[in-house]
Design an enzyme around this catalytic site. Structure first.
Site, mmCIF file in Angstrom:
data_model
loop_
_atom_site.group_PDB
_atom_site.id
_atom_site.type_symbol
_atom_site.label_atom_id
_atom_site.label_comp_id
_atom_site.label_asym_id
_atom_site.label_seq_id
_atom_site.Cartn_x
_atom_site.Cartn_y
_atom_site.Cartn_z
ATOM 1 N N ASP A 41 0.837 -1.200 0.000
ATOM 2 C CA ASP A 41 0.000 0.000 0.000
ATOM 3 C C ASP A 41 0.879 1.262 0.000
ATOM 4 O O ASP A 41 0.715 2.165 -0.834
ATOM 5 C CB ASP A 41 -0.890 -0.038 1.255
ATOM 6 C CG ASP A 41 -2.053 0.927 1.217
ATOM 7 O OD1 ASP A 41 -2.201 1.647 0.218
ATOM 8 O OD2 ASP A 41 -2.818 0.950 2.197
ATOM 9 N N GLY A 126 1.294 -10.205 4.213
ATOM 10 C CA GLY A 126 2.300 -9.410 4.918
ATOM 11 C C GLY A 126 1.859 -9.200 6.355
ATOM 12 O O GLY A 126 1.701 -10.154 7.127
HETATM 13 P P1 ADP Z 1 -1.418 -7.118 3.990
HETATM 14 O O1 ADP Z 1 -1.664 -6.022 5.005
HETATM 15 O O2 ADP Z 1 -2.631 -7.406 3.132
HETATM 16 O O3 ADP Z 1 -0.822 -8.333 4.598
HETATM 17 P P2 ADP Z 1 1.177 -6.140 3.031
HETATM 18 O O4 ADP Z 1 1.414 -4.964 2.154
HETATM 19 O O5 ADP Z 1 1.681 -6.088 4.423
HETATM 20 O O6 ADP Z 1 -0.397 -6.446 2.950
HETATM 21 O O7 ADP Z 1 1.821 -7.418 2.340
HETATM 22 C C1 ADP Z 1 1.269 -8.071 1.219
HETATM 23 C C2 ADP Z 1 2.387 -8.611 0.365
HETATM 24 O O8 ADP Z 1 2.872 -7.566 -0.481
HETATM 25 C C3 ADP Z 1 3.598 -9.129 1.135
HETATM 26 O O9 ADP Z 1 3.963 -10.398 0.598
HETATM 27 C C4 ADP Z 1 4.677 -8.082 0.816
HETATM 28 O O10 ADP Z 1 5.975 -8.660 0.778
HETATM 29 C C5 ADP Z 1 4.265 -7.658 -0.560
HETATM 30 N N1 ADP Z 1 4.803 -6.385 -1.068
HETATM 31 C C6 ADP Z 1 5.321 -5.323 -0.405
HETATM 32 N N2 ADP Z 1 5.724 -4.382 -1.270
HETATM 33 C C7 ADP Z 1 5.457 -4.845 -2.526
HETATM 34 C C8 ADP Z 1 5.665 -4.353 -3.853
HETATM 35 N N3 ADP Z 1 6.210 -3.164 -4.081
HETATM 36 N N4 ADP Z 1 5.271 -5.147 -4.909
HETATM 37 C C9 ADP Z 1 4.706 -6.337 -4.695
HETATM 38 N N5 ADP Z 1 4.484 -6.857 -3.478
HETATM 39 C C10 ADP Z 1 4.863 -6.121 -2.402
#
Ligand code: ADP
Length: 181
Positions: A41, A126
């Site tokens: 995000d 994540g």
């Molecule tokens: P959630 O709160 O739904 O768990 P997160 O953003 O914490 O969402 O994590 C979801 C996934 O996105 C994780 O596997 C994380 O490593 C991944 N992630 C973080 N940054 C990026 C990015 N720039 N592109 C793709 N995936 C990403």
């Protein structure tokens, strides 16, 4: 690149940064406020610029399992589809259904906006703590089922863009389990 043909579409699993994707839409693993957060995000809002947040403010948040669309701001993608994954507790609080719903609703919103190519991150994998192997099966199976059910929906490519090998490996396995090569 691991991929699986489903009717008129392709499902792919790649490793990379979703903010760099030039698909028509990228999906954001957002939170209910839609006002920004960490992880993917934060990366999307940083790369896309303030226009995305301005649009999000007008959307009035988003329920878990639902999805809403904005433009992509400065991103290569034309749209961002913001979906809210479940926070994982023990798997007995509707988490599988809600995670499935995130994928279905994101695809429905995509189709309604003429999106042909779309990239998903590992929603809930994540900070929200979903066990990655289970999440990968739900994500991949749900997308396959959708593309089989709606072969003329206009979507030609669904690409799962995994940031690290912790998600890439299980998502690739889930695709292979369905016959992907
Ligand atoms: P959630 O709160 O739904 O768990 P997160 O953003 O914490 O969402 O994590 C979801 C996934 O996105 C994780 O596997 C994380 O490593 C991944 N992630 C973080 N940054 C990026 C990015 N720039 N592109 C793709 N995936 C990403």
């Amino acid at each position: 690149m691991p991929e699986l043909k489903v009717k008129n579409s392709m499902i792919q699993v790649v490793q990379g940064d979703i903010t760099k994707e030039n698909t028509d839409a990228i999906v954001n693993a957002a939170n209910k406020t839609l006002l920004g957060g960490g992880g993917v995000d934060g990366a999307i809002h940083r790369a896309g610029g303030p226009a995305i947040l301005e649009e999000c403010r007008k959307l009035g948040g988003c329920d878990t399992g639902d999805a809403k669309i904005t433009t992509g701001g400065r991103l290569p993608a034309k749209y961002v589809i913001h979906t809210v994954g479940p926070v994982y507790r023990d798997g007995k609080h509707g988490e599988p259904e809600l995670l499935k719903s995130c994928h279905v609703r994101s695809l429905e919103v995509a189709v309604a906006n003429g999106v042909r190519t779309i990239a998903f991150p590992a929603i809930s994998c994540g900070v929200y703590g979903y066990p990655i192997e289970e999440a990968s099966k739900i994500a991949i199976n749900t997308v396959k089922e959708f593309l089989e059910t709606y072969p003329n929906c206009g979507i030609t490519l669904v690409r799962f863009v995994m940031f690290g090998s912790d998600t890439f490996i299980p998502f690739r396995s889930a695709l292979r389990d369905l016959g992907g090569i």
